[in-house]
Design a protein around this motif. Structure first.
Motif, PDB file in Angstrom:
ATOM      1  N   VAL A   1      63.531 -60.143   6.338  1.00  0.00           N
ATOM      2  CA  VAL A   1      62.638 -59.108   5.829  1.00  0.00           C
ATOM      3  C   VAL A   1      62.968 -58.862   4.360  1.00  0.00           C
ATOM      4  N   GLU A   2      61.979 -59.036   3.501  1.00  0.00           N
ATOM      5  CA  GLU A   2      62.110 -58.674   2.095  1.00  0.00           C
ATOM      6  C   GLU A   2      61.470 -57.288   1.965  1.00  0.00           C
ATOM      7  N   LEU A   3      62.297 -56.271   1.925  1.00  0.00           N
ATOM      8  CA  LEU A   3      61.845 -54.887   2.015  1.00  0.00           C
ATOM      9  C   LEU A   3      60.759 -54.557   1.000  1.00  0.00           C
ATOM     10  N   LYS A   4      60.968 -54.913  -0.250  1.00  0.00           N
ATOM     11  CA  LYS A   4      60.007 -54.571  -1.294  1.00  0.00           C
ATOM     12  C   LYS A   4      58.636 -55.168  -0.994  1.00  0.00           C
ATOM     13  N   LYS A   5      58.610 -56.398  -0.556  1.00  0.00           N
ATOM     14  CA  LYS A   5      57.356 -57.098  -0.276  1.00  0.00           C
ATOM     15  C   LYS A   5      56.585 -56.449   0.882  1.00  0.00           C
ATOM     16  N   VAL A   6      57.282 -56.169   1.977  1.00  0.00           N
ATOM     17  CA  VAL A   6      56.569 -55.611   3.130  1.00  0.00           C
ATOM     18  C   VAL A   6      56.174 -54.156   2.900  1.00  0.00           C
ATOM     19  N   LEU A   7      56.969 -53.398   2.150  1.00  0.00           N
ATOM     20  CA  LEU A   7      56.574 -52.024   1.841  1.00  0.00           C
ATOM     21  C   LEU A   7      55.365 -51.990   0.907  1.00  0.00           C
ATOM     22  N   LYS A   8      55.288 -52.936  -0.018  1.00  0.00           N
ATOM     23  CA  LYS A   8      54.108 -53.021  -0.892  1.00  0.00           C
ATOM     24  C   LYS A   8      52.854 -53.265  -0.064  1.00  0.00           C
ATOM     25  N   SER A   9      52.962 -54.107   0.956  1.00  0.00           N
ATOM     26  CA  SER A   9      51.821 -54.361   1.843  1.00  0.00           C
ATOM     27  C   SER A   9      51.398 -53.091   2.572  1.00  0.00           C
TER      28      SER A   9
ATOM     29  N   VAL B   1      51.906 -49.975   1.589  1.00  0.00           N
ATOM     30  CA  VAL B   1      51.314 -49.058   0.603  1.00  0.00           C
ATOM     31  C   VAL B   1      49.887 -49.491   0.271  1.00  0.00           C
ATOM     32  N   THR B   2      49.680 -50.781   0.123  1.00  0.00           N
ATOM     33  CA  THR B   2      48.334 -51.288  -0.165  1.00  0.00           C
ATOM     34  C   THR B   2      47.374 -50.911   0.956  1.00  0.00           C
ATOM     35  N   MET B   3      47.833 -51.034   2.189  1.00  0.00           N
ATOM     36  CA  MET B   3      46.988 -50.704   3.335  1.00  0.00           C
ATOM     37  C   MET B   3      46.616 -49.213   3.351  1.00  0.00           C
ATOM     38  N   LEU B   4      47.521 -48.359   2.907  1.00  0.00           N
ATOM     39  CA  LEU B   4      47.275 -46.913   2.935  1.00  0.00           C
ATOM     40  C   LEU B   4      46.755 -46.370   1.602  1.00  0.00           C
ATOM     41  N   ASN B   5      46.566 -47.246   0.646  1.00  0.00           N
ATOM     42  CA  ASN B   5      46.182 -46.818  -0.697  1.00  0.00           C
ATOM     43  C   ASN B   5      44.874 -46.031  -0.724  1.00  0.00           C
ATOM     44  N   HIS B   6      43.897 -46.422   0.092  1.00  0.00           N
ATOM     45  CA  HIS B   6      42.616 -45.707   0.099  1.00  0.00           C
ATOM     46  C   HIS B   6      42.792 -44.249   0.507  1.00  0.00           C
ATOM     47  N   LYS B   7      43.633 -44.007   1.513  1.00  0.00           N
ATOM     48  CA  LYS B   7      43.878 -42.632   1.971  1.00  0.00           C
ATOM     49  C   LYS B   7      44.614 -41.830   0.901  1.00  0.00           C
ATOM     50  N   ALA B   8      45.585 -42.461   0.251  1.00  0.00           N
ATOM     51  CA  ALA B   8      46.336 -41.777  -0.804  1.00  0.00           C
ATOM     52  C   ALA B   8      45.422 -41.434  -1.977  1.00  0.00           C
TER      53      ALA B   8
ATOM     54  N   TRP C   1      56.940 -47.897   9.081  1.00  0.00           N
ATOM     55  CA  TRP C   1      56.650 -47.523   7.691  1.00  0.00           C
ATOM     56  C   TRP C   1      55.230 -46.992   7.543  1.00  0.00           C
ATOM     57  N   THR C   2      54.291 -47.586   8.254  1.00  0.00           N
ATOM     58  CA  THR C   2      52.905 -47.105   8.207  1.00  0.00           C
ATOM     59  C   THR C   2      52.830 -45.676   8.721  1.00  0.00           C
ATOM     60  N   ASN C   3      53.475 -45.403   9.846  1.00  0.00           N
ATOM     61  CA  ASN C   3      53.451 -44.049  10.409  1.00  0.00           C
ATOM     62  C   ASN C   3      54.121 -43.042   9.475  1.00  0.00           C
ATOM     63  N   LEU C   4      55.272 -43.408   8.914  1.00  0.00           N
ATOM     64  CA  LEU C   4      55.982 -42.495   8.009  1.00  0.00           C
ATOM     65  C   LEU C   4      55.155 -42.186   6.763  1.00  0.00           C
ATOM     66  N   LEU C   5      54.598 -43.217   6.146  1.00  0.00           N
ATOM     67  CA  LEU C   5      53.807 -42.990   4.930  1.00  0.00           C
ATOM     68  C   LEU C   5      52.501 -42.274   5.228  1.00  0.00           C
ATOM     69  N   ASP C   6      51.872 -42.598   6.341  1.00  0.00           N
ATOM     70  CA  ASP C   6      50.637 -41.917   6.729  1.00  0.00           C
ATOM     71  C   ASP C   6      50.897 -40.426   6.947  1.00  0.00           C
ATOM     72  N   ASN C   7      51.985 -40.116   7.638  1.00  0.00           N
ATOM     73  CA  ASN C   7      52.351 -38.709   7.851  1.00  0.00           C
ATOM     74  C   ASN C   7      52.710 -38.022   6.538  1.00  0.00           C
TER      75      ASN C   7
ATOM     76  N   LYS D   1      53.058 -36.426  -4.801  1.00  0.00           N
ATOM     77  CA  LYS D   1      53.747 -37.696  -5.025  1.00  0.00           C
ATOM     78  C   LYS D   1      54.694 -37.961  -3.864  1.00  0.00           C
ATOM     79  N   ILE D   2      54.722 -39.222  -3.426  1.00  0.00           N
ATOM     80  CA  ILE D   2      55.638 -39.675  -2.395  1.00  0.00           C
ATOM     81  C   ILE D   2      56.507 -40.750  -3.014  1.00  0.00           C
ATOM     82  N   GLU D   3      57.820 -40.610  -2.885  1.00  0.00           N
ATOM     83  CA  GLU D   3      58.731 -41.616  -3.425  1.00  0.00           C
ATOM     84  C   GLU D   3      59.475 -42.279  -2.286  1.00  0.00           C
ATOM     85  N   VAL D   4      59.464 -43.614  -2.279  1.00  0.00           N
ATOM     86  CA  VAL D   4      60.216 -44.398  -1.306  1.00  0.00           C
ATOM     87  C   VAL D   4      61.305 -45.110  -2.101  1.00  0.00           C
TER      88      VAL D   4
END
Length: 79
Positions: free
Chosen positions: A10-18, A20-27, A56-62, A72-75
């Motif tokens: 798991v490359e953390l930065k890469k999968v977290l970027k994905s 964030v991209t998925m949730l970007n519309h909601k943000a 990560w999706t659940n945490l960021l969505d919440n 602002k949300i900082e990870v």
């Protein structure tokens, strides 16, 4: 983002970027900025990618739901 049931590197930065991209519309609807502070040199680790993405999706969505308008949300991750 579903990849399978086996552990894999798991490359953390890469999968977290994905994620964030998925949730970007909601943000953007709430004018919430999501900032990733993940060092590029952070080592990979072995994990279940699909399960981690769900967490990560659940945490960021919440977090988007909980933060105020124009917030602002900082990870952040460290070795």
């Amino acid at each position: 983002m579903d990849r399978g049931t086996d552990k894999e590197p798991v490359e953390l930065k890469k999968v977290l970027k994905s994620t964030v991209t998925m949730l970007n519309h909601k943000a953007k609807q709430k004018k919430v900025e999501i900032e990733l502070n993940i060092p590029s040199e952070l080592p990979e680790f072995w994990g279940y990618v699909s399960e981690l993405n769900q967490v990560w999706t659940n945490l960021l969505d919440n977090a988007i739901d909980a933060v105020s308008l124009e917030g602002k949300i900082e990870v952040k991750a460290e070795a």
